[in-house]
Design a protein around this motif. Structure first.
Motif, short mmCIF file in Angstrom:
data_model
loop_
_atom_site.label_atom_id
_atom_site.label_comp_id
_atom_site.label_asym_id
_atom_site.label_seq_id
_atom_site.Cartn_x
_atom_site.Cartn_y
_atom_site.Cartn_z
N ASP A 1 0.80 -1.22 0.00
CA ASP A 1 0.00 0.00 0.00
C ASP A 1 0.84 1.28 0.00
O ASP A 1 0.32 2.36 0.21
CB ASP A 1 -0.95 0.00 1.21
N SER A 2 2.14 1.13 -0.26
CA SER A 2 3.05 2.28 -0.23
C SER A 2 3.57 2.58 -1.64
O SER A 2 3.86 1.65 -2.41
CB SER A 2 4.23 1.98 0.69
N PRO A 3 3.77 3.85 -1.96
CA PRO A 3 4.40 4.17 -3.25
C PRO A 3 5.86 3.72 -3.30
O PRO A 3 6.45 3.66 -4.37
CB PRO A 3 4.28 5.69 -3.36
N ASN A 4 6.44 3.38 -2.14
CA ASN A 4 7.82 2.89 -2.08
C ASN A 4 7.92 1.37 -2.25
O ASN A 4 8.99 0.80 -2.11
CB ASN A 4 8.48 3.29 -0.76
N ASN A 5 6.81 0.71 -2.52
CA ASN A 5 6.75 -0.73 -2.72
C ASN A 5 7.61 -1.15 -3.92
O ASN A 5 7.65 -0.45 -4.93
CB ASN A 5 5.28 -1.12 -2.98
#
Length: 158
Positions: free
Chosen positions: A145-149
């Protein structure tokens, strides 16, 4: 990051197997299976590391559509030996193969963009053919759920 071709040796995973279409998986079946795997992690002997591997095996039929047609997903951990498989789990061996690999960066919900690129544009432009399965590695960079995934994706090639 560019997609690149690599040759990987075979490996074995132990985990849970489901058969569903993408709508069923996204409606909660995938999350339930992932959660079951995480809670059963300590039951799986001989793990090589703590990375979850998601294997997806597709029926090689004309007109296959993942939102409608069922396919197999295996959520598991790579093992050095599958001599003790817990009840309700399976072992599955992925053969040695050539792959196109690419690291998806961004929300897991946007992973379809990466798959469209690999199975569509990249395969068309390089003249390769898919072998009917792919897998993802979910390591410490997996933050769905993170843009850093980040998820490493491997599409098997003929």
């Amino acid at each position: 990051m560019e997609a690149r071709e690599i040759l990987l040796p075979g490996f074995t995973v132990v985990g849970y197997k489901i058969e569903a279409n993408l709508d069923e998986i996204e409606a909660g079946l995938g999350k339930q299976t992932y959660d079951a795997l995480i809670s059963s992690k300590d039951e799986i002997a001989n793990q090589t590391n703590g990375n979850v591997i998601l294997i997806q095996i597709y029926p090689m039929k004309p007109g296959f559509h993942p939102r409608v047609d069922r396919f197999t997903q295996i959520f598991g951990y790579e093992v050095t030996s599958a001599d003790r498989v817990p009840a309700e789990m399976i072992q599955y061996t992925v053969p040695e193969s050539k792959y196109v690999t690419y690291t998806h960066q961004g929300l897991e919900s946007e992973l379809g963009i990466t798959y469209d690129y690999l199975y569509g544009k990249w395969i068309r432009e390089t003249g390769n053919e898919p072998r009917g399965y792919d897998f993802e590695i979910w390591d410490d960079r997996y933050k769905p759920d993170s843009p850093n995934n980040e998820i490493d994706v491997f599409v098997a090639l003929k």
